[in-house]
Structures are given as C-alpha cells and as structure tokens.
Design a protein around this motif. Structure first.
Motif, mmCIF file in Angstrom:
data_model
loop_
_atom_site.group_PDB
_atom_site.id
_atom_site.type_symbol
_atom_site.label_atom_id
_atom_site.label_comp_id
_atom_site.label_asym_id
_atom_site.label_seq_id
_atom_site.Cartn_x
_atom_site.Cartn_y
_atom_site.Cartn_z
ATOM 1 N N ALA A 71 34.579 47.539 42.204
ATOM 2 C CA ALA A 71 35.264 46.335 42.724
ATOM 3 C C ALA A 71 36.868 46.783 42.860
ATOM 4 C CB ALA A 71 35.264 45.282 41.792
ATOM 5 N N TYR A 72 37.481 46.366 43.911
ATOM 6 C CA TYR A 72 38.737 46.769 44.275
ATOM 7 C C TYR A 72 39.417 45.716 45.086
ATOM 8 C CZ TYR A 72 36.482 48.384 48.822
ATOM 9 O OH TYR A 72 35.838 48.437 49.756
ATOM 10 N N ILE A 73 40.872 45.635 45.204
ATOM 11 C CA ILE A 73 41.675 44.716 45.914
ATOM 12 C C ILE A 73 42.849 45.273 46.546
ATOM 13 C CG2 ILE A 73 42.957 44.024 43.784
ATOM 14 C CD1 ILE A 73 42.968 41.095 44.993
ATOM 15 N N GLU A 74 43.051 44.964 47.919
ATOM 16 C CA GLU A 74 44.211 45.406 48.481
ATOM 17 C C GLU A 74 45.353 44.224 48.458
ATOM 18 O OE1 GLU A 74 46.063 48.138 51.901
ATOM 19 O OE2 GLU A 74 43.927 47.153 52.097
ATOM 20 N N ILE A 75 46.519 44.520 48.208
ATOM 21 C CA ILE A 75 47.701 43.317 48.139
ATOM 22 C C ILE A 75 48.618 43.713 49.124
ATOM 23 C CG2 ILE A 75 49.337 42.054 47.053
ATOM 24 C CD1 ILE A 75 46.567 41.538 45.880
ATOM 25 N N LEU A 76 48.773 42.741 50.181
ATOM 26 C CA LEU A 76 49.701 42.997 51.344
ATOM 27 C C LEU A 76 50.641 41.779 51.407
ATOM 28 C CD1 LEU A 76 47.036 44.282 53.795
ATOM 29 C CD2 LEU A 76 48.838 45.657 52.906
ATOM 30 N N PRO A 77 51.844 42.061 52.131
ATOM 31 C CA PRO A 77 52.963 40.901 52.105
ATOM 32 C C PRO A 77 52.300 39.971 53.393
ATOM 33 C CG PRO A 77 53.637 42.735 53.514
ATOM 34 C CD PRO A 77 52.470 43.311 52.613
ATOM 35 N N GLU A 78 52.665 38.776 52.900
ATOM 36 C CA GLU A 78 52.322 37.428 53.818
ATOM 37 C C GLU A 78 53.254 36.417 53.749
ATOM 38 O OE1 GLU A 78 48.857 34.314 54.161
ATOM 39 O OE2 GLU A 78 48.012 36.105 54.874
ATOM 40 N N THR A 87 36.823 43.404 47.365
ATOM 41 C CA THR A 87 35.416 43.833 47.607
ATOM 42 C C THR A 87 34.809 44.110 46.238
ATOM 43 O OG1 THR A 87 36.149 44.611 49.804
ATOM 44 C CG2 THR A 87 33.953 45.327 48.829
ATOM 45 N N LEU A 88 33.563 43.720 46.233
ATOM 46 C CA LEU A 88 32.585 44.115 45.049
ATOM 47 C C LEU A 88 31.383 44.591 45.170
ATOM 48 C CD1 LEU A 88 32.035 43.443 41.793
ATOM 49 C CD2 LEU A 88 31.364 41.109 42.718
ATOM 50 N N THR A 89 31.060 45.660 44.802
ATOM 51 C CA THR A 89 29.614 46.195 45.056
ATOM 52 C C THR A 89 28.976 46.647 43.698
ATOM 53 O OG1 THR A 89 30.475 47.434 47.029
ATOM 54 C CG2 THR A 89 28.402 47.938 46.387
#
Length: 159
Positions: A71-78, A87-89
């Motif tokens: 499981a991983y996450i990407e954080i970006l500006p908004e 995403t989780l696998t």
C-alpha cells in the motif's frame, strides 16, 4: 411670518447632527493591525496563507508492506489543499482512491484533513515530526474489495 421662518431655520440647524472629530493617523492604524496579526491574544488562529504543505508532498509506504501486501500513497499540491493517489494490493483484494484532501486542522506537530467521497470517507493525519500519514476510514469504503482497508500509518519514502 418672518418670526416663524426664522424660528424654523433656528430649530432645523440646531437639531442637525454634528460630525465627530475623531481621527487616526496612518501609523496608529498600522500599529493596531500589526498587533492583531502578531499577538496571540488578538489572533489565536494562523492566517491561511502561512500554512506550508511543501514538506508533506511525496511518496509514502504503508507500515505493513511485505510480500503479498503493498500500500502506498502519493501526496501532491492542490491549491490550498492536497491531492492524493492511494493504491492497495493484497493477495485477496485490491483498492484505489484518489482525490482532494480538505485540510482542516493545523497544530505545531500535526495537520489533519478529510477526503469526503460518497463511496469512501477518510481522515488523514500528517505527523510533521515523524513524516508519517495516519489514514482512518470513516464508515464503509467501497473503493476496495471486502477484506481490505486503507487504514494504517504510511511512512514518507526518503530520496
């Protein structure tokens, strides 16, 4: 008749409001507004434009990543908030979520926000000291299969 006209004019002028003679110099006004922005007694909340999310941007891995579970996450500006892609696998299920995190909580050591989607609501707590994100699903989440969960602590990947 002249007496009545003179009396009316006298009454009308004596009843009119007089302007107040309060005036402020530019320095006094500036001093007051500067105090309101810097003195915690006058400004208990930070101004919105002082929150810097740049140290939150990046890629985070779930604490339980191992063979068969990722499981991983990407954080970006908004804008004034953050966007994410999660995403989780797992051997038995998969899941994906992406969207905007509405930032709502700001303390010295943690920032908090919420993802509010009809299919999945989540709380995000960013620990500024440990460079982690704690994710907690709020209610049922239909963005992953049964038996999966996005919940947990995600550690920021170095480099």
């Amino acid at each position: 008749m002249k007496f009545i006209v003179a009396l009316l004019i006298l009454l009308l002028t004596s009843c009119s409001s007089k302007p107040t003679e309060e005036s402020y110099s530019a320095n006094e006004v500036n001093d007051q507004s500067d105090t309101a922005l810097t003195d915690p007694e006058y400004a208990p909340y930070e101004l919105l434009d002082t929150w810097d999310y740049s140290n939150l941007y990046g890629f985070y891995l779930h604490e339980g990543n191992m063979k068969g579970f990722t499981a991983y996450i990407e954080i970006l500006p908004e804008g004034n908030d953050l966007s994410f892609s999660l995403t989780l696998t797992q051997n038995s299920c998969t899941g994906q979520a992406e969207g905007s995190i509405g930032m709502a909580i700001h303390t010295e050591t943690e920032y908090g926000g919420f993802y509010d989607n009809a299919d999945c609501r989540m709380e995000f707590v960013f620990n500024l000291v440990e460079n982690t994100i704690r994710i907690q699903e709020i209610g049922p989440c239909r963005l992953h299969e049964m038996g999966c969960s996005f919940n947990g602590t995600y550690f920021k990947k170095k480099g």
